[in-house]
Write an enzyme that holds these catalytic residues in place. Structure first.
Site, mmCIF file in Angstrom:
data_model
loop_
_atom_site.group_PDB
_atom_site.id
_atom_site.type_symbol
_atom_site.label_atom_id
_atom_site.label_comp_id
_atom_site.label_asym_id
_atom_site.label_seq_id
_atom_site.Cartn_x
_atom_site.Cartn_y
_atom_site.Cartn_z
ATOM 1 N N CYS A 145 0.825 -1.209 0.000
ATOM 2 C CA CYS A 145 0.000 0.000 0.000
ATOM 3 C C CYS A 145 0.860 1.259 0.000
ATOM 4 C CB CYS A 145 -0.937 -0.012 1.205
ATOM 5 S SG CYS A 145 -0.117 -0.324 2.791
ATOM 6 N N HIS A 225 -2.296 5.056 6.776
ATOM 7 C CA HIS A 225 -0.941 5.600 6.868
ATOM 8 C C HIS A 225 -0.961 7.082 6.507
ATOM 9 C CE1 HIS A 225 0.293 1.420 6.972
ATOM 10 N NE2 HIS A 225 -0.141 1.222 5.748
#
Length: 356
Positions: A145, A225
């Site tokens: 990711c 994140h």
């Protein structure tokens, strides 16, 4: 290749990524979900059965346990491969590398996820960066990711002729949200011990020309994140030039703090209100009002949904490997439309043109 006009896609591992890949496959008009394979008997497999997915046991023992749990099993992994053109392996880290012998023996193309090493497939994939190099290959690896987000944003700058080098700091979620009761961290920060952290070299496995260094720290939250980037540009430009470069990517959503999207939880709530399955943010959500340019230096930040960002990349990788589509833009457009990427709350096109 497929015996019909649709490519038969198998999914091995029905966890956080696997269930999303399976659902995304069912939304494509040129693919059919051949089945899902797993070792568990928990609620996830029962939901898969309710959705009408064909279930397979990864091992004889797991198949027996699944039958005992009341799940209708069609066979084992070999049986699934026999009715598939390509398999997406979403099993836990290092398990997938052990499965490739089976895939190669059955002559089925395969896609691994970012937890595996680049060397396992010899190719790493991000659709906007290197789709063409994956066309017709037997295997590829959709990068993690964080690496996907890095390659998307840096590729947009590179293709605009603006990127010289990039340095990024990653604030990484501690664990997946659904597993937060099992592990993770609390009341501390955990620095990744090496600089560069592994994401920089991983991005270079997709594009070796990228001059990128990353540092990372694990933080006590699970929503996603957060990245901060400092980029040296090839020349002094204005902020609008940078935004125009980012707008060339349909998978970068430009958001604004002054619209209320000022934190990760607000962005997740926005995406949930859009009606996305699981509240998934497939795009990089990049704050345009925070973005700053000083001469030939660029500073920006964005959010990454670790559960969702690789899903459209995986769908595009299926098309590339099978040769269903040889043009990156055509595949990306088809995937975006099927997954609702580029739809804003006002109904106007979002993606790289969002102003939220």
């Amino acid at each position: 290749m497929a015996t019909s006009t649709k490519t038969r896609v198998a999914v091995n591992g029905y966890g956080v990524i696997g269930k999303r890949v399976a659902e995304a496959v069912t939304r494509q008009d040129d693919m059919i979900l051949a089945g899902v394979c797993d070792v568990t008997t928990d609620w996830r497999l029962h939901i898969a059965a309710e959705r009408g997915y064909r279930l397979f046991g990864a091992t004889p023992d797991s198949a027996a346990a699944m039958r005992t749990a009341g799940l209708a099993i069609r066979g084992g992994l070999d049986d699934l491969l026999a009715v598939s053109d390509i398999i997406v392996d979403c099993t836990p880290k290092k398990i997938a590398a052990q499965n490739i012998t089976t895939y190669r023996r059955q002559g089925v193309k395969f896609i691994l996820q970012g937890g595996e090493k680049h060397e396992v497939t010899g190719h790493s994939f991000v659709a906007e960066a290197n789709f063409a190099s994956a066309v017709g290959r037997d295997a590829t690896r959709v990068v993690s990711c964080n690496t996907t987000s890095m390659v998307r944003t840096l590729t947009a700058l590179k293709q605009a002729g603006l990127l010289r080098k990039a340095r990024g700091t990653l604030l990484r979620r501690a664990t997946d949200p659904w597993e937060s009761h099992l592990g993770g961290i609390m009341n501390t920060l955990v620095p990744e011990p090496n600089i560069p952290s592994h994401q920089g070299p991983d991005a270079q496995s997709v594009d070796p020309e990228l001059d990128v260094v990353t540092m990372a720290v694990k933080v006590p939250e699970t929503l996603g994140h957060l990245h901060y980037w400092s980029v040296e540009l090839t020349r002094p430009v204005g902020k609008d030039d940078i935004l125009d470069a980012f707008r060339t990517s349909s998978r970068i959503a430009l958001i604004r703090m002054d619209s209320g999207l000022s934190a990760l939880n607000a962005v997740k709530e926005w995406i949930a209100d859009l009606g996305r399955p699981h509240g998934d943010l497939y795009e990089v959500a990049l704050w345009e009002d925070m973005l700053t340019v000083q001469g030939n230096e660029l500073f920006y930040a964005y959010m990454v949904d670790n559960q969702a960002i690789v899903i459209p990349e995986t769908i595009d990788a299926i098309r590339a490997l099978t040769g269903m589509e040889k043009n990156a833009s055509a595949s990306i457009e088809k995937t975006n439309k099927a997954l609702g990427i580029g739809i804003s709350p006002t109904g106007r096109g979002a993606g790289g043109n969002a102003h939220l």
